[in-house]
Design a protein around this motif. Structure first.
Motif, PDB file in Angstrom:
ATOM      1  N   GLN A 119      -8.966   4.915  -4.676  1.00  0.00           N
ATOM      2  CA  GLN A 119      -8.346   4.355  -3.148  1.00  0.00           C
ATOM      3  C   GLN A 119      -8.701   2.748  -3.212  1.00  0.00           C
ATOM      4  OE1 GLN A 119     -11.035   6.421  -0.526  1.00  0.00           O
ATOM      5  NE2 GLN A 119      -9.535   8.153  -0.366  1.00  0.00           N
ATOM      6  N   ARG A 122      -6.048   1.105  -5.512  1.00  0.00           N
ATOM      7  CA  ARG A 122      -4.498   1.367  -5.135  1.00  0.00           C
ATOM      8  C   ARG A 122      -4.216   0.410  -3.981  1.00  0.00           C
ATOM      9  NH1 ARG A 122      -1.003   6.584  -3.170  1.00  0.00           N
ATOM     10  NH2 ARG A 122       0.869   5.566  -2.544  1.00  0.00           N
ATOM     11  N   TRP A 123      -5.231   0.482  -2.939  1.00  0.00           N
ATOM     12  CA  TRP A 123      -5.291  -0.465  -1.373  1.00  0.00           C
ATOM     13  C   TRP A 123      -5.989  -1.491  -1.402  1.00  0.00           C
ATOM     14  CZ3 TRP A 123      -0.742   1.013  -0.373  1.00  0.00           C
ATOM     15  CH2 TRP A 123      -0.293   2.241  -0.408  1.00  0.00           C
ATOM     16  N   SER A 134      -2.005  -4.009   6.370  1.00  0.00           N
ATOM     17  CA  SER A 134      -2.211  -2.712   7.031  1.00  0.00           C
ATOM     18  C   SER A 134      -2.341  -2.574   8.394  1.00  0.00           C
ATOM     19  CB  SER A 134      -3.608  -2.436   6.231  1.00  0.00           C
ATOM     20  OG  SER A 134      -4.612  -2.946   6.624  1.00  0.00           O
ATOM     21  N   ARG A 180       2.205  -1.882   4.314  1.00  0.00           N
ATOM     22  CA  ARG A 180       2.204  -0.859   3.305  1.00  0.00           C
ATOM     23  C   ARG A 180       1.402   0.447   3.564  1.00  0.00           C
ATOM     24  NH1 ARG A 180       5.695  -3.687   2.900  1.00  0.00           N
ATOM     25  NH2 ARG A 180       6.607  -4.937   1.209  1.00  0.00           N
ATOM     26  N   VAL A 181       0.165   0.339   4.287  1.00  0.00           N
ATOM     27  CA  VAL A 181      -0.521   1.460   4.427  1.00  0.00           C
ATOM     28  C   VAL A 181      -1.183   1.547   5.721  1.00  0.00           C
ATOM     29  CG1 VAL A 181      -2.615   0.118   3.449  1.00  0.00           C
ATOM     30  CG2 VAL A 181      -2.716   2.727   3.410  1.00  0.00           C
ATOM     31  N   LEU A 202      -5.756   7.563   4.535  1.00  0.00           N
ATOM     32  CA  LEU A 202      -5.054   6.633   3.964  1.00  0.00           C
ATOM     33  C   LEU A 202      -3.625   7.237   3.947  1.00  0.00           C
ATOM     34  CD1 LEU A 202      -7.486   5.204   1.218  1.00  0.00           C
ATOM     35  CD2 LEU A 202      -6.590   3.717   3.312  1.00  0.00           C
ATOM     36  N   PRO A 204       0.475   5.907   3.204  1.00  0.00           N
ATOM     37  CA  PRO A 204       1.221   4.894   3.061  1.00  0.00           C
ATOM     38  C   PRO A 204       2.378   4.993   4.095  1.00  0.00           C
ATOM     39  CG  PRO A 204       0.925   6.471   1.063  1.00  0.00           C
ATOM     40  CD  PRO A 204       0.319   6.869   1.956  1.00  0.00           C
TER      41      PRO A 204
END
Length: 408
Positions: A119, A122-123, A134, A180-181, A202, A204
């Protein structure tokens, strides 16, 4: 309690102040001019000057200042970061310039503290780099979200998937072209005890079933380019590894997230109040009516004095809350955190209202930042919990301590 600036905090504050005066303040008008306007977030764009300022701030070492983990951020305590947040509060665009803006800051703290390595890769990494934005999806239109146990939106485990369903609104940041998330908080087990029923997931923003239905205006303004959106989650199926920390641990995460975040909000609000008071005093000295400067008319002297005293009191209370979190943890600071969330926005609203009054009609216009500051203050009295909820927390803790004999 010693609230003097540490050597590191003082040095960063000097550099931050210089950057804001020399780089940021001259760019504020350009930032506003580069906005598109309107309610259609699909047309919004990131003002190019923001990306230029972010690159300069990063090169200057003024980046991710809020994160106490030195592997991700500046490694400052809450008390050390507080004066930096206050200085950022003088400008609406400053927090993003230094990659310290909500809700990204809170989401980064969640990922840094509770996220898995996957996680984080990726974020968290792109959020730390400032290449994505976000949002946080918690509040719902159908229920009184001041009691978060009311949430109806669901995050249901189905085999090796988790399925999100429901409607959220006031999801700040959802309209940003770089969003994006989102972190979605939903009901996973209605039969569990109230604070073990919800999960954080989370999601997307481009996942099938996620629809940003509209942007919500605040006092007729859409807060471009981030905005506050109403979002529908229609059977959004995600891998189970998108759950943060574990199913049913949403409230546990929320407690860790909201404490430092409220310090940030309040210190920025104190900085905004300082800006409003400075404008009030400048106007009171420069304008003459009935043969005298405004500062000498009516009760304006008292208004100025009261504003200064209110700001000082709010700052000391907030610094005490920050110091308590640093030295004793969030749980020990719960009453103080709720106290500042009532006191500081109310103080900002009062000071800004006085500044508007002394500016007359100009204070209501977009020629000055005062109307926007007033709206910001009013929003803060609801954001992260309304005043009434925080007063209830303070009263509950106070009664418990008094009945235990823990008088101060």
């Amino acid at each position: 309690m010693d609230f003097s600036h540490s050597a590191r905090s003082g040095q960063l504050l000097d550099r931050l102040d210089r950057f804001m005066r020399e780089q940021l303040a001259p760019a504020e008008a350009t930032y506003a001019a580069q906005q598109v306007g309107g309610s259609d977030h699909r047309r919004w764009r990131q003002p190019p000057v923001m990306e230029e300022l972010k690159a300069k701030a990063r090169d200057a070492g003024l980046w991710n200042l809020f994160l106490p983990d030195p592997s991700h951020g500046a490694g400052l305590s809450n008390a050390d970061y507080a004066p930096l947040a206050e200085r950022m509060g003088h400008s609406f665009i400053a927090p993003e310039v230094f990659n310290c803006s909500a809700p990204d800051s809170g989401n980064m703290e969640v990922l840094a503290q509770y996220g898995t390595p996957a996680q984080q890769a990726r974020w968290l990494a792109p959020l730390l780099d400032g290449t994505i934005r976000s949002a946080f999806c918690m509040t719902e239109p159908e229920v009184a979200s001041s009691d978060a146990t009311n949430m109806r939106a669901t995050a249901t485990v189905d085999g090796d998937s988790i399925v999100l369903d429901g409607r959220k609104w006031w999801s700040t940041g959802i309209g940003h072209p770089h969003c994006r998330v989102v972190i979605f908080m939903g009901l996973s087990d209605a039969s569990a005890e109230p604070h073990a029923r919800h999960s954080m997931v989370l999601c997307p923003l481009d996942a099938p079933g996620v629809t940003v239905e509209r942007m919500l205006p605040v006092f007729h303004t859409f807060d471009e380019p981030s905005g506050h959106g109403e979002v529908r989650f229609d059977q959004v199926r995600l891998p189970l590894d998108h759950v943060i920390l574990g199913v049913g641990r949403g409230f546990e995460i929320a407690q860790g997230r909201l404490g430092p975040g409220r310090i940030h909000h309040c210190m920025r609000a104190i900085g905004a109040a300082e800006r409003a008071l400075a404008m009030l005093c400048q106007r009171a000295a420069a304008r003459t009516a009935f043969g005298q400067p405004l500062a000498r008319l009516g009760g304006n002297g008292d208004i100025i004095a009261n504003a200064r005293m209110a700001i000082e009191q709010a700052r000391l209370l907030t610094l005490k809350a920050a110091w308590t979190i640093d030295t004793q943890g969030v749980k020990a600071a719960l009453s103080l955190i709720s106290q500042i969330k009532v006191v500081v926005p109310g103080m900002l609203q009062q000071v800004t209202d006085a500044a508007i009054q002394i500016h007359g009609g100009a204070g209501l216009s977009d020629d000055l930042p005062l109307a926007a500051l007033y709206a910001y203050a009013r929003v803060l009295r609801l954001a992260d919990g309304p005043d009434e909820v925080h007063r209830a927390v303070v009263a509950k803790i106070e009664m418990k301590e008094q009945l235990r004999g823990n008088t101060r």
